[in-house]
Design a protein around this motif. Structure first.
Motif, mmCIF file in Angstrom:
data_model
loop_
_atom_site.group_PDB
_atom_site.id
_atom_site.type_symbol
_atom_site.label_atom_id
_atom_site.label_comp_id
_atom_site.label_asym_id
_atom_site.label_seq_id
_atom_site.Cartn_x
_atom_site.Cartn_y
_atom_site.Cartn_z
ATOM 1 N N LYS A 141 0.850 -1.116 -0.119
ATOM 2 C CA LYS A 141 -0.052 0.021 -0.004
ATOM 3 C C LYS A 141 0.926 1.162 0.007
ATOM 4 N N TYR A 142 2.012 1.188 0.538
ATOM 5 C CA TYR A 142 2.780 2.300 0.745
ATOM 6 C C TYR A 142 4.261 2.320 0.026
ATOM 7 N N GLY A 143 4.147 1.560 -1.263
ATOM 8 C CA GLY A 143 5.115 1.993 -2.282
ATOM 9 C C GLY A 143 5.845 0.625 -2.612
ATOM 10 N N ALA A 144 5.913 -0.354 -1.704
ATOM 11 C CA ALA A 144 6.796 -1.454 -2.151
ATOM 12 C C ALA A 144 5.811 -2.436 -3.060
ATOM 13 N N ASN A 145 6.557 -3.114 -4.028
ATOM 14 C CA ASN A 145 5.899 -3.871 -4.934
ATOM 15 C C ASN A 145 5.899 -5.479 -4.284
ATOM 16 N N CYS A 146 4.656 -5.728 -3.922
ATOM 17 C CA CYS A 146 4.474 -7.158 -3.437
ATOM 18 C C CYS A 146 3.618 -7.809 -3.934
ATOM 19 N N GLY A 147 3.500 -7.699 -5.529
ATOM 20 C CA GLY A 147 2.696 -8.457 -6.316
ATOM 21 C C GLY A 147 1.403 -7.559 -6.680
ATOM 22 N N PRO A 148 0.389 -8.001 -7.283
ATOM 23 C CA PRO A 148 -0.779 -7.520 -7.622
ATOM 24 C C PRO A 148 -1.788 -7.067 -6.446
ATOM 25 N N GLU A 149 -1.642 -7.993 -5.668
ATOM 26 C CA GLU A 149 -2.594 -7.816 -4.427
ATOM 27 C C GLU A 149 -1.970 -8.598 -3.240
ATOM 28 N N ALA A 150 -1.506 -7.806 -2.198
ATOM 29 C CA ALA A 150 -0.742 -8.394 -1.076
ATOM 30 C C ALA A 150 -1.925 -8.668 0.148
ATOM 31 N N GLY A 156 -3.695 -17.080 -1.906
ATOM 32 C CA GLY A 156 -3.863 -18.429 -2.148
ATOM 33 C C GLY A 156 -4.738 -18.270 -3.573
ATOM 34 N N ALA A 157 -5.691 -17.464 -3.854
ATOM 35 C CA ALA A 157 -6.198 -17.467 -5.230
ATOM 36 C C ALA A 157 -5.098 -17.046 -6.216
ATOM 37 N N LEU A 158 -4.332 -16.053 -5.972
ATOM 38 C CA LEU A 158 -3.185 -15.743 -7.154
ATOM 39 C C LEU A 158 -2.366 -17.117 -7.318
ATOM 40 N N LEU A 159 -1.812 -17.699 -6.424
ATOM 41 C CA LEU A 159 -1.220 -19.067 -6.449
ATOM 42 C C LEU A 159 -1.775 -20.101 -7.156
ATOM 43 N N ASN A 163 0.123 -18.003 -10.338
ATOM 44 C CA ASN A 163 0.985 -16.855 -10.273
ATOM 45 C C ASN A 163 2.046 -17.316 -9.009
ATOM 46 N N THR A 164 3.089 -16.611 -8.802
ATOM 47 C CA THR A 164 3.924 -16.637 -7.755
ATOM 48 C C THR A 164 4.183 -15.679 -6.854
ATOM 49 N N LEU A 165 4.806 -15.937 -5.879
ATOM 50 C CA LEU A 165 4.857 -14.753 -4.750
ATOM 51 C C LEU A 165 5.747 -13.805 -5.294
ATOM 52 N N ASN A 166 5.524 -12.568 -4.931
ATOM 53 C CA ASN A 166 6.374 -11.485 -5.290
ATOM 54 C C ASN A 166 6.520 -10.478 -3.871
ATOM 55 N N ILE A 174 7.445 -20.020 -6.165
ATOM 56 C CA ILE A 174 6.749 -21.009 -5.204
ATOM 57 C C ILE A 174 5.224 -20.929 -5.830
ATOM 58 N N ASN A 175 4.806 -22.048 -6.065
ATOM 59 C CA ASN A 175 3.315 -22.231 -6.290
ATOM 60 C C ASN A 175 2.682 -22.655 -5.154
ATOM 61 N N LEU A 176 1.504 -22.840 -5.282
ATOM 62 C CA LEU A 176 0.503 -23.296 -4.137
ATOM 63 C C LEU A 176 0.913 -24.828 -3.559
ATOM 64 N N ILE A 177 1.134 -25.749 -4.408
ATOM 65 C CA ILE A 177 1.567 -26.921 -4.215
ATOM 66 C C ILE A 177 2.735 -26.995 -3.368
ATOM 67 N N VAL A 178 3.878 -26.294 -4.016
ATOM 68 C CA VAL A 178 5.078 -26.279 -3.291
ATOM 69 C C VAL A 178 5.110 -25.383 -1.815
ATOM 70 N N ALA A 179 4.235 -24.611 -1.904
ATOM 71 C CA ALA A 179 3.832 -23.849 -0.367
ATOM 72 C C ALA A 179 3.206 -24.665 0.586
#
Length: 285
Positions: A141-150, A156-159, A163-166, A174-179
């Motif tokens: 929210k305050y400037g860092a890039n942590c993916g489209p929605e953090a 979980g929906a993104l994974l 998608n992967t974590l950002n 890391i996808n959902l299965i690996v996580a």
């Protein structure tokens, strides 16, 4: 009246330990009264035994007394709760014991130890979870890039969508299965060692050693205080997690977004306006 007043004055002075000196007067009756009074009250009291000097209480002992022992703080003020009403098995020996067990879950010693471990483990997970809910969303929210929605419940929906974590602009492959597999192995392994005491710790709940790399609990008194702080913060985190779940269901937003909206307009965005339907709402989950 004068004789009575004189006798009363001498009695008070004797009680206070003040020596009585009879005053000479011209009247014979006064002299006789003084002799009789001295005979009656003239016995000196033994000097009182010297008072023992108060033992100095160190600040750490005073702080420990607030949280441990029979005079510790309890869950209601003294006027609303008598200490005799506290169950006997809640004697102030464990950290965070406020004398509260309305369902009697800890009557049996084995149950007491079991529920103490359950509470502490859930408290530690809640503290980690609360930080994981708030930090990525706040960064995004305050400037860092942590993916489209953090937001925690959208990760979980993104994974699931491939998608992967950002974090901070860096993709983490890391996808959902690996996580899920990593969580089962790491968390399950830690729980197995805890239950079987595979590392042979003297205290499985507060092992110290390699789990205290900064040596914060080397001093036993400080360790006792840190145990109280841990369980207090853990209980607060468990309530916070419950609040995060309910807020997400009601508002469809993360905790940081909820807090930001409330601070920007406290009267327009609060519990009452949300429940009444007057606040803007995002479709629920």
């Amino acid at each position: 009246m004068a004789a009575a007043a004189g006798a009363s004055s001498i009695w008070i002075r004797e009680m206070l330990g003040t020596p009585v000196r009879p005053r000479a007067t011209g009247a014979a009756s006064s002299r006789r009264f003084g002799v009789k009074t001295m005979a009656l009250f003239g016995k000196k009291k033994a000097a009182p035994a010297p008072k023992a000097k108060p033992v100095a209480v160190s600040p750490i002992d005073d702080e420990l007394a607030k949280w441990y022992g029979p005079d510790r703080r309890i869950y209601l003020p003294e006027g609303l709760l008598d200490r005799s009403e506290i169950p006997e098995y809640l004697n102030g020996e464990v950290p965070g014991d406020y004398g509260y067990d309305p369902f009697g879950l800890g009557k049996k010693p084995e149950n007491f130890a079991k529920y103490q471990a359950f509470e502490l483990i859930h408290a530690r997970w809640a503290m980690l979870g609360a930080a994981g809910f708030i930090i990525p969303e706040a960064f995004n929210k305050y400037g860092a890039n942590c993916g489209p929605e953090a937001v925690w419940f959208k990760t979980g929906a993104l994974l699931l969508d491939g998608n992967t974590l950002n974090y901070l602009g860096n993709n983490i492959p890391i996808n959902l299965i690996v996580a899920v597999v990593a969580e089962v192995i790491l968390v399950g392994g830690a729980e197995y060692y805890r239950i079987t005491n595979g590392l042979d710790f003297e205290d499985k709940l507060h092992p110290g050693g390699p789990f205290d790399p900064l040596g914060l609990a080397n001093d036993p008194d400080q360790a006792a205080l840190l145990k109280v702080k841990e369980i207090k913060n853990g209980r607060l985190a468990m309530f916070a997690m419950l609040g995060f779940f309910i807020q997400a269901y009601v508002t469809g937003e993360g905790p940081v977004e909820n807090l930001t909206k409330h601070l920007s307009d406290p009267l327009g965005n609060n519990l009452l306006t949300v429940l009444s339907g007057s606040a803007e709402r995002v479709p629920t989950l």
